[in-house]
Design an enzyme around this catalytic site. Structure first.
Site, PDB file in Angstrom:
ATOM      1  N   ALA A 159      -2.846   6.838  -6.209  1.00  0.00           N
ATOM      2  CA  ALA A 159      -2.439   6.666  -4.809  1.00  0.00           C
ATOM      3  C   ALA A 159      -1.285   7.580  -4.409  1.00  0.00           C
ATOM      4  O   ALA A 159      -1.081   7.830  -3.218  1.00  0.00           O
ATOM      5  CB  ALA A 159      -2.058   5.202  -4.560  1.00  0.00           C
TER       6      ALA A 159
ATOM      7  N   ASN B 270      -7.172   0.624  -2.350  1.00  0.00           N
ATOM      8  CA  ASN B 270      -7.816   0.597  -3.660  1.00  0.00           C
ATOM      9  C   ASN B 270      -9.087   1.452  -3.693  1.00  0.00           C
ATOM     10  O   ASN B 270      -9.274   2.257  -4.616  1.00  0.00           O
ATOM     11  CB  ASN B 270      -8.146  -0.860  -4.030  1.00  0.00           C
ATOM     12  CG  ASN B 270      -8.116  -1.074  -5.521  1.00  0.00           C
ATOM     13  OD1 ASN B 270      -7.424  -0.367  -6.237  1.00  0.00           O
ATOM     14  ND2 ASN B 270      -8.870  -2.044  -5.988  1.00  0.00           N
TER      15      ASN B 270
ATOM     16  N   ASN C 289      -7.983  -0.275   3.218  1.00  0.00           N
ATOM     17  CA  ASN C 289      -7.171  -0.627   2.054  1.00  0.00           C
ATOM     18  C   ASN C 289      -7.148   0.541   1.077  1.00  0.00           C
ATOM     19  O   ASN C 289      -8.050   1.367   1.061  1.00  0.00           O
ATOM     20  CB  ASN C 289      -7.717  -1.885   1.387  1.00  0.00           C
ATOM     21  CG  ASN C 289      -7.328  -3.130   2.168  1.00  0.00           C
ATOM     22  OD1 ASN C 289      -6.479  -3.068   3.039  1.00  0.00           O
ATOM     23  ND2 ASN C 289      -7.946  -4.244   1.850  1.00  0.00           N
TER      24      ASN C 289
ATOM     25  N   HIS D   5       0.810  -1.212   0.000  1.00  0.00           N
ATOM     26  CA  HIS D   5       0.000   0.000   0.000  1.00  0.00           C
ATOM     27  C   HIS D   5       0.849   1.269   0.000  1.00  0.00           C
ATOM     28  O   HIS D   5       0.601   2.184   0.771  1.00  0.00           O
ATOM     29  CB  HIS D   5      -0.933   0.031   1.215  1.00  0.00           C
ATOM     30  CG  HIS D   5      -2.064  -0.930   1.129  1.00  0.00           C
ATOM     31  ND1 HIS D   5      -3.010  -1.080   2.126  1.00  0.00           N
ATOM     32  CD2 HIS D   5      -2.410  -1.811   0.164  1.00  0.00           C
ATOM     33  CE1 HIS D   5      -3.875  -2.005   1.780  1.00  0.00           C
ATOM     34  NE2 HIS D   5      -3.539  -2.468   0.591  1.00  0.00           N
TER      35      HIS D   5
HETATM   36  C1  LIG Z   1       0.016  -7.408  -4.716  1.00  0.00           C
HETATM   37  C2  LIG Z   1      -0.923  -6.286  -4.341  1.00  0.00           C
HETATM   38  C3  LIG Z   1      -2.069  -6.581  -3.657  1.00  0.00           C
HETATM   39  C4  LIG Z   1      -2.941  -5.561  -3.278  1.00  0.00           C
HETATM   40  N1  LIG Z   1      -4.100  -5.890  -2.642  1.00  0.00           N
HETATM   41  C5  LIG Z   1      -4.973  -4.914  -2.344  1.00  0.00           C
HETATM   42  C6  LIG Z   1      -6.234  -5.239  -1.759  1.00  0.00           C
HETATM   43  O1  LIG Z   1      -6.554  -6.395  -1.500  1.00  0.00           O
HETATM   44  N2  LIG Z   1      -7.080  -4.223  -1.471  1.00  0.00           N
HETATM   45  C7  LIG Z   1      -6.764  -2.917  -1.723  1.00  0.00           C
HETATM   46  O2  LIG Z   1      -7.571  -2.030  -1.440  1.00  0.00           O
HETATM   47  N3  LIG Z   1      -5.582  -2.589  -2.283  1.00  0.00           N
HETATM   48  C8  LIG Z   1      -4.691  -3.555  -2.621  1.00  0.00           C
HETATM   49  N4  LIG Z   1      -3.491  -3.229  -3.185  1.00  0.00           N
HETATM   50  C9  LIG Z   1      -3.171  -1.809  -3.376  1.00  0.00           C
HETATM   51  C10 LIG Z   1      -3.882  -1.225  -4.594  1.00  0.00           C
HETATM   52  O3  LIG Z   1      -3.805  -2.149  -5.666  1.00  0.00           O
HETATM   53  C11 LIG Z   1      -3.179   0.086  -4.971  1.00  0.00           C
HETATM   54  O4  LIG Z   1      -3.182   0.983  -3.861  1.00  0.00           O
HETATM   55  C12 LIG Z   1      -3.884   0.772  -6.132  1.00  0.00           C
HETATM   56  O5  LIG Z   1      -3.976  -0.091  -7.253  1.00  0.00           O
HETATM   57  C13 LIG Z   1      -3.115   2.004  -6.538  1.00  0.00           C
HETATM   58  O6  LIG Z   1      -3.769   2.580  -7.651  1.00  0.00           O
HETATM   59  P1  LIG Z   1      -2.988   3.544  -8.620  1.00  0.00           P
HETATM   60  O7  LIG Z   1      -3.971   3.961  -9.666  1.00  0.00           O
HETATM   61  O8  LIG Z   1      -2.303   4.592  -7.831  1.00  0.00           O
HETATM   62  O9  LIG Z   1      -1.813   2.673  -9.260  1.00  0.00           O
HETATM   63  P2  LIG Z   1      -1.911   1.286 -10.178  1.00  0.00           P
HETATM   64  O10 LIG Z   1      -3.169   0.583  -9.831  1.00  0.00           O
HETATM   65  O11 LIG Z   1      -0.596   0.686  -9.944  1.00  0.00           O
HETATM   66  O12 LIG Z   1      -2.064   1.882 -11.612  1.00  0.00           O
HETATM   67  C14 LIG Z   1      -0.969   2.416 -12.328  1.00  0.00           C
HETATM   68  C15 LIG Z   1      -1.238   2.141 -13.785  1.00  0.00           C
HETATM   69  O13 LIG Z   1      -0.291   2.868 -14.583  1.00  0.00           O
HETATM   70  C16 LIG Z   1       0.194   2.024 -15.598  1.00  0.00           C
HETATM   71  N5  LIG Z   1       1.502   2.551 -15.993  1.00  0.00           N
HETATM   72  C17 LIG Z   1       2.664   2.516 -15.298  1.00  0.00           C
HETATM   73  N6  LIG Z   1       3.636   3.124 -15.990  1.00  0.00           N
HETATM   74  C18 LIG Z   1       3.086   3.544 -17.134  1.00  0.00           C
HETATM   75  C19 LIG Z   1       3.596   4.244 -18.232  1.00  0.00           C
HETATM   76  N7  LIG Z   1       4.875   4.621 -18.332  1.00  0.00           N
HETATM   77  N8  LIG Z   1       2.746   4.528 -19.240  1.00  0.00           N
HETATM   78  C20 LIG Z   1       1.441   4.164 -19.171  1.00  0.00           C
HETATM   79  N9  LIG Z   1       0.897   3.507 -18.128  1.00  0.00           N
HETATM   80  C21 LIG Z   1       1.722   3.185 -17.132  1.00  0.00           C
HETATM   81  C22 LIG Z   1       0.248   0.653 -14.959  1.00  0.00           C
HETATM   82  O14 LIG Z   1       0.250  -0.353 -15.937  1.00  0.00           O
HETATM   83  C23 LIG Z   1      -1.039   0.668 -14.139  1.00  0.00           C
HETATM   84  O15 LIG Z   1      -2.154   0.234 -14.896  1.00  0.00           O
HETATM   85  C24 LIG Z   1      -2.620  -4.219  -3.574  1.00  0.00           C
HETATM   86  C25 LIG Z   1      -1.453  -3.919  -4.285  1.00  0.00           C
HETATM   87  C26 LIG Z   1      -0.612  -4.949  -4.670  1.00  0.00           C
HETATM   88  C27 LIG Z   1       0.637  -4.598  -5.461  1.00  0.00           C
END
Ligand SMILES: Cc1cc2nc3c(=O)[nH]c(=O)nc-3n(C[C@H](O)[C@H](O)[C@H](O)COP(=O)(O)OP(=O)(O)OC[C@H]3O[C@@H](n4cnc5c(N)ncnc54)[C@H](O)[C@@H]3O)c2cc1C
Length: 191
Positions: free
Chosen positions: A162, A174, A172, A130
């Site tokens: 995030a 997400n 959490n 997280h």
């Molecule tokens: C193993 C794991 C388990 C988890 N389990 C939970 C859970 O059970 N419950 C919960 O609430 N949270 C969970 N989390 C945390 C949650 O997934 C994250 O907090 C959340 O996904 C963050 O969202 P975000 O949009 O910031 O980043 P992300 O979801 O990481 O999205 C970033 C996106 O940007 C894309 N990207 C990256 N670089 C580039 C680029 N150069 N060009 C274009 N696109 C790019 C990636 O492909 C991705 O699709 C977990 C995380 C992990 C790693």
């Protein structure tokens, strides 16, 4: 060095006899339908991690940024684990669960003092995945984005993920990111 909140640490404590391991780093082989586990996590942690995004030379695709999660860098986070494990044991050893055949997987019944339980946590707890806060939102001038997700000093750029969460929420992450995305959509529609 960008400061961010370290992933919460989570780790094994006790489990029902149907599960051999509840460690977040070694998946639990489920052999029977019922497998109650208790795994305390430090959420939110007091420790702050560091990401050397502005290091010299700067990170590239082949040279990733250096991340220091700083798990258990703050004594308060160790105390939170001690408290969590004590609570898990109190529940596990309660008369209500006596017939469930609870067995402690870790830290194990030999670990009774704070030092050995803390050492166990530092060695075996894993990331809860997280991480937040590398573009932390805030009203002061060192915050990367303001409360409307706008990047300070740049026109027409917002961040909605995030990375803007200033510190790890105790839920959490997400759902929190979904809420930020909804808010971003509202802000853009209103523009
Ligand atoms: C193993 C794991 C388990 C988890 N389990 C939970 C859970 O059970 N419950 C919960 O609430 N949270 C969970 N989390 C945390 C949650 O997934 C994250 O907090 C959340 O996904 C963050 O969202 P975000 O949009 O910031 O980043 P992300 O979801 O990481 O999205 C970033 C996106 O940007 C894309 N990207 C990256 N670089 C580039 C680029 N150069 N060009 C274009 N696109 C790019 C990636 O492909 C991705 O699709 C977990 C995380 C992990 C790693």
């Amino acid at each position: 060095m960008a400061r961010s909140s370290a992933c919460c640490a989570a780790g094994p404590s006790w489990t029902g006899r149907t599960c051999r391991s509840s460690s977040s780093t070694s998946p639990c082989p489920i052999r029977l339908p019922r497998w109650p586990t208790a795994s305390p996590s430090v959420s939110p942690p007091c420790g702050r991690s560091a990401a050397a995004a502005c290091a010299s030379p700067p990170p590239t695709r082949t040279r990733p940024p250096v991340l220091d999660p700083n798990y258990f860098g703050e004594e308060e986070d160790v105390r939170a684990v001690l408290s969590g494990i004590a609570t898990a044991r109190r529940i596990a050893w309660s008369s209500a669960l006596a017939e469930w055949g609870i067995e402690e997987v870790g830290p194990g019944l030999d670990a009774v003092d704070d030092q050995s339980i803390g050492d166990y946590a530092k060695k075996h707890f894993g990331s809860y995945c997280h991480p937040v806060g590398t573009c932390a939102m805030g009203e002061d001038e060192v915050s990367v984005v303001d409360s409307e997700l706008r990047v300070r000093g740049l026109d027409g750029l917002r961040v909605a993920d995030a990375s803007v969460i200033p510190s790890i929420p105790s839920n959490n992450t997400n759902a929190t990111v979904y809420a930020i995305a909804e808010r971003a959509a509202d802000l853009l529609r209103r523009r």
